[in-house]
Design a protein around this motif. Structure first.
Motif, short mmCIF file in Angstrom:
data_model
loop_
_atom_site.label_atom_id
_atom_site.label_comp_id
_atom_site.label_asym_id
_atom_site.label_seq_id
_atom_site.Cartn_x
_atom_site.Cartn_y
_atom_site.Cartn_z
N SER A 227 -0.38 5.63 46.25
CA SER A 227 -0.82 4.23 46.38
C SER A 227 0.25 3.32 45.83
CB SER A 227 -2.08 3.97 45.55
OG SER A 227 -3.14 4.75 45.96
N THR A 247 -3.72 -1.88 40.19
CA THR A 247 -4.41 -2.37 41.38
C THR A 247 -3.55 -2.20 42.62
OG1 THR A 247 -5.44 -4.26 42.46
CG2 THR A 247 -3.63 -4.76 40.95
N THR A 248 -4.21 -1.85 43.71
CA THR A 248 -3.50 -1.79 44.99
C THR A 248 -3.63 -3.14 45.71
OG1 THR A 248 -5.50 -0.81 45.91
CG2 THR A 248 -3.70 0.68 45.40
N LEU A 330 -12.28 6.13 36.29
CA LEU A 330 -11.81 7.39 35.70
C LEU A 330 -10.74 7.12 34.66
CD1 LEU A 330 -11.37 9.43 38.99
CD2 LEU A 330 -13.28 9.57 37.37
N TYR A 333 -6.81 8.21 36.02
CA TYR A 333 -6.14 7.71 37.22
C TYR A 333 -5.59 6.33 36.91
CZ TYR A 333 -4.98 6.33 41.93
OH TYR A 333 -4.29 5.91 43.02
N HIS A 344 -14.11 -8.16 47.43
CA HIS A 344 -13.23 -7.39 48.31
C HIS A 344 -13.18 -5.89 48.03
CE1 HIS A 344 -12.00 -11.21 49.96
NE2 HIS A 344 -11.82 -11.66 48.72
N ARG A 347 -17.09 -0.79 45.68
CA ARG A 347 -17.68 -0.26 44.44
C ARG A 347 -17.98 -1.39 43.47
NH1 ARG A 347 -12.82 3.60 43.19
NH2 ARG A 347 -11.87 1.65 43.88
N ARG A 404 -2.45 10.34 43.31
CA ARG A 404 -3.69 10.98 42.92
C ARG A 404 -3.43 12.40 42.38
NH1 ARG A 404 -8.50 9.10 43.01
NH2 ARG A 404 -8.08 6.98 43.65
#
Ligand code: ANZ
Ligand code: ZN
Length: 806
Positions: A227, A247-248, A330, A333, A344, A347, A404
């Motif tokens: 990512s 953040t992506t 988590l 990560y 946007h 979750r 990941r």
């Protein structure tokens, strides 16, 4: 007249192959191009199943075909023989894992031999033997020396009743799969391999693997999970601390309406210490220990969390937002912290709805920025870079890449695995065992209770070690290695299986790698294949070999189903390969699994299908038996009739098709069905009074050659029956006769006003005029155009005649 007796034929040829060392490979022979074909090595459960039969039959056809095509073929087999079932058998039946394993290997090897597989058994390895695991340990020490293996504390699944660490897969809804106790997280020192060191290469090099199924590459890409985004730091209001998020979507930073830390995040305890939130937060964290990562990242997870009494300040708009902890974030990560943008992110939206948190839209339906200060009106895709630039300028963040992929946790609290060759000394600390002291042997004075950290702690012999550095008494590492370690390098060992000095010689593996064709189940699409790729990259970096990828072509075969579901003991739908071999012979079993479906697809077991294959082999046997004398004659080809030519066309077209189907297309099923058609044609042809002995000879030799890689025993038998000396697998795969494929007659279509009205057989070299005339003279066409005016006639040679009428 002879009768096909598969059991006699198969026993005879298996014995002959053994006696003649038929399948030994000289890896030093460089006079022929090399071809390395490999099937994933099995776990020695003791019994082969249909999945094995399918996997190994595919590999065997390829090996035999490539050998006949002139390659020096390497086709080895071995055993992935460490692992839990042997230990469970020890607990249950009191039989030592080593004994249990070696007996199973003997049994299974006998069963594989019954299938007539062309393995070079001199290269056989079993990963649980000291001769093999000595080198697994040597490799571990190399990794340690190069910083690719390390030890760190981490939270692992722990069953308090079994007193052992569990893999994620062994935790079922928060409980131990064996005893149903609630699993807890325990902070334990564990060994890791640094797979993340090669994250980018493991991803990039997938693009070079043209011979891999696209779906497997996609699974690996997703597993590595690259990512691109940014890290941004938010100050905590009122104290001298900050939180950094990954953040992506830096373009959404103005829409942050709260922030979430992973409950296990280092800061959490510190932030709530001595506050009214402390007790509830502790409880929440404890609850998280009973959940696996898989559950926490699942989209059906019921989102849960709590406010922890602090606020953070959005660095771009100065807004203060609440700081929370939540189950869906988590710890390991990214940075373990999330800027929540419920407008946007799904979750965050769910969570915000549940806890009544603010929702601020910052990108409208046209993908234009809104509510974003100076960035309003900009395209969102442009804002991504613009905001990164801004935070970099402000010195509060930077562009980042995250994977990941995690490092590989390789230590297991088990007996039946490769011992990790290090000791702990009070004076010297952690000390690698000396290379000359390898292997660190698994002790035999062990109690198997099914409890305890590692059964190795019950061995006095094992626990009383000496420090390789200072010679004082020291304690051995009691953890063993994940069995995936053993299978990450076995394909290199086969190439140099007798080498007692090193795991493999660099020259030997450079000459023989990569594996030209790897075949196995799709269930290994991620772990095994990724680990093996990682090992090769690590070996490459350490200078032990010169290539970067282990497997050039990969075939993932489908499952064998019965009544639409996977064969399994619990469903009672298992068909035993041994019973099938006993009743019909191995050649029938092989032919069936190769014929019933393309190799990548699932295959439905069918008793009628098996019987059909058996009848077919009988039909071939009878045909060859009846015509054996003709096949031995030395008739010549001159004076061919129309029927002879048609037969020769079928023979050579079949050979061409089978060759093409086998040449890396894996069209085993279509190749076999072409052979079946050829047999049908031959049954008709042999009844002709004008049949030509030379054509029969060509047909029979072709049939026997084609059938051999699929059904090797009957192949050899028929070869002998037609008077040939030696093994059919020592001949060259024949080239088809191009000239036999040139037809002297062709079929052309006759159209009237563009509609097909008839067909004509004409000489292939007929002139345009003659073709038109032939069409006009055809009785059927004559009747159809009668009384009409012919406007024009057009002829396309070898294809069609069109008559335009009014
Ligand atoms: C704000 C945001 C806005 C995000 C938005 C997404 C969409 P991938 O693509 O999988 O890398 N995230 C970051 N760290 C996390 C963690 N430790 N646990 C759970 N979620 C975490 O996902 C990256 C996104 O997942 C990040 O981008 C972050 O949410 C979340 F409209 O930041 B995002
Ligand atoms: Zn010491």
């Amino acid at each position: 007249m002879n009768v096909y007796k598969p059991n006699e034929v198969e026993a005879k040829w298996q014995k002959t192959w053994d006696q003649n060392d038929q399948y030994k490979t000289d890896t030093n022979d460089t006079t022929k191009p090399k071809y390395y074909t490999l099937e994933m090595l099995p776990y020695p459960s003791g019994k082969i199943h249909m999945g094995h039969v399918r996997n190994y039959s595919i590999g065997d056809v390829i090996a035999r075909f490539k050998k006949m095509q002139g390659y020096n073929v390497l086709h080895p087999m071995g055993w992935d023989s460490f692992g839990l079932p042997a230990e469970n058998a020890a607990i249950k039946h009191g039989i030592h894992p080593h004994k249990w394993t070696m007996e199973n290997i003997e049994d299974m090897k006998g069963q594989l031999k019954l299938l007539g597989l062309s393995y070079d058994w001199d290269r056989e390895i079993a990963t649980s033997t000291p001769e093999y695991y000595k080198f697994t340990q040597e490799i571990f020490l190399k990794f340690l020396e190069h910083g690719l293996a390390y030890k760190k504390k981490s939270f692992v699944n722990w069953c308090p009743s079994c007193e052992t660490v569990l893999a994620n897969e062994q935790v079922v809804q928060g409980a131990c799969e064996r005893c149903d106790s609630v699993v807890v997280k325990k902070d334990l020192e564990q060994w890791y391999f640094k797979t993340t060191h090669f994250a980018e290469e493991l991803l990039q090099d997938l693009d070079t693997l043209d011979g891999w199924p696209e779906k497997v590459k996609t699974m690996q890409r997703n597993w590595i999970g690259k990512s691109t985004g940014a890290e941004i730091t938010f100050d905590i209001d009122g104290i001298d601390k900050s939180v950094t998020v990954f953040t992506t979507r830096p373009d959404t930073v103005h829409g942050v309406s709260y922030m979430v830390l992973a409950p296990e995040h280092d800061l959490v305890k510190e932030l709530v210490a001595g506050t009214e939130y402390e007790e509830a937060v502790e409880k929440f964290i404890t609850k998280m220990y009973t959940m696996t990562e898989i559950e926490r990242t699942s989209s059906d997870l019921e989102k849960e969390g709590m406010f922890i009494g602090k606020h953070v300040i959005n660095p771009l708009n100065g807004q203060k937002v609440e700081l929370w902890i939540a189950n869906y974030v988590l710890a390991d990560y990214g940075t373990g912290a999330v800027m929540a943008v419920p407008a946007h992110d799904e979750r965050d939206a769910e969570f915000a709805a549940k806890y009544n948190l603010n929702v601020v839209e910052v990108i409208n339906e046209d993908n234009i920025m809104v509510n974003s200060g100076e960035f309003d009106g900009m395209e969102a895709s442009k804002a991504f870079d613009a905001i990164i630039e801004k935070i970099e300028e402000m010195g509060i963040g930077k562009k980042t890449v995250n994977y990941r992929l995690r490092d590989w946790l390789l230590s297991r609290q088990r007996y039946w695995g490769c011992p990790i060759p290090v000791v702990y000394c009070d004076e010297c600390g952690l000390v690698p065992e000396k290379k000359e002291n390898l292997p660190v042997l698994l002790p035999t004075d062990i109690e198997f209770t099914g409890k305890g950290e590692s059964p190795l702690t019950t061995s006095k012999e094992f626990m009383n070690a000496t420090c390789p550095c200072c010679g004082k008494p020291a304690r051995r590492e009691v953890d063993t290695m994940d069995t995936f370690v053993d299978s990450s390098w076995y394909f290199l060992r086969y190439i140099d299986a007798q080498n007692t000095n090193e795991p493999f010689s660099k020259d030997a593996v450079n000459n023989w790698m990569p594996v030209d064709q790897y075949i196995g189940g799709v269930e290994h699409a991620i772990m095994h294949l990724l680990y093996a790729r990682f090992f090769v990259k690590a070996f490459n970096e350490m200078g032990m070999l010169d290539f970067k990828e282990p497997f050039k072509n990969l075939l993932t075969q489908g499952m064998v189903l019965k009544d639409g579901t996977k064969m399994s003991k619990s469903k009672g739908n298992v068909v035993s390969p041994l019973e099938i071999i006993d009743e019909y012979g191995a050649d029938t079993a092989r032919l069936f699994v190769l014929f019933a479906a393309p190799p990548e697809r699932d295959l439905e077991w069918s008793e009628q299908g098996v019987e059909g294959c058996f009848r077919f082999l009988n039909r071939v046997y009878r045909l060859v038996d009846e015509l054996a004398d003709k096949a031995k004659c030395d008739a010549t080809m001159d004076e061919l009739t129309k029927e002879d030519k048609a037969m020769r066309f079928t023979i050579n077209a079949t050979l061409k098709k089978v060759t093409e189907d086998l040449n890396e297309k894996f069209g085993f099923n279509t190749a076999i069905s072409a052979l079946m058609e050829l047999i049908n044609e031959m049954y008709k042809y042999k009844e002709l009074e004008t049949r030509n002995d030379a054509v029969i000879k060509e047909a029979i030799e072709t049939i026997v050659t084609i059938i051999a890689p699929f059904a090797p025993h009957i192949g050899e038998e028929l070869w002998t029956m037609i008077g040939k000396e030696g093994s059919i697998f020592d001949i060259s795969w024949p080239a088809y006769d191009e000239s036999a494929l040139v037809k002297d007659e062709v079929e052309v279509v006759v159209q009237i006003n563009g509609k097909v009205r008839g067909k004509l057989s004409v000489a292939a070299n007929i002139s345009r005029e003659d073709m038109q005339e032939a069409a006009m003279n055809d009785e059927k066409i004559k009747a159809l155009v009668e009384g009409k005016t012919i406007v024009k006639v057009v002829a396309v040679p070898k294809k069609l005649v069109n008559i335009v009428v009014k």
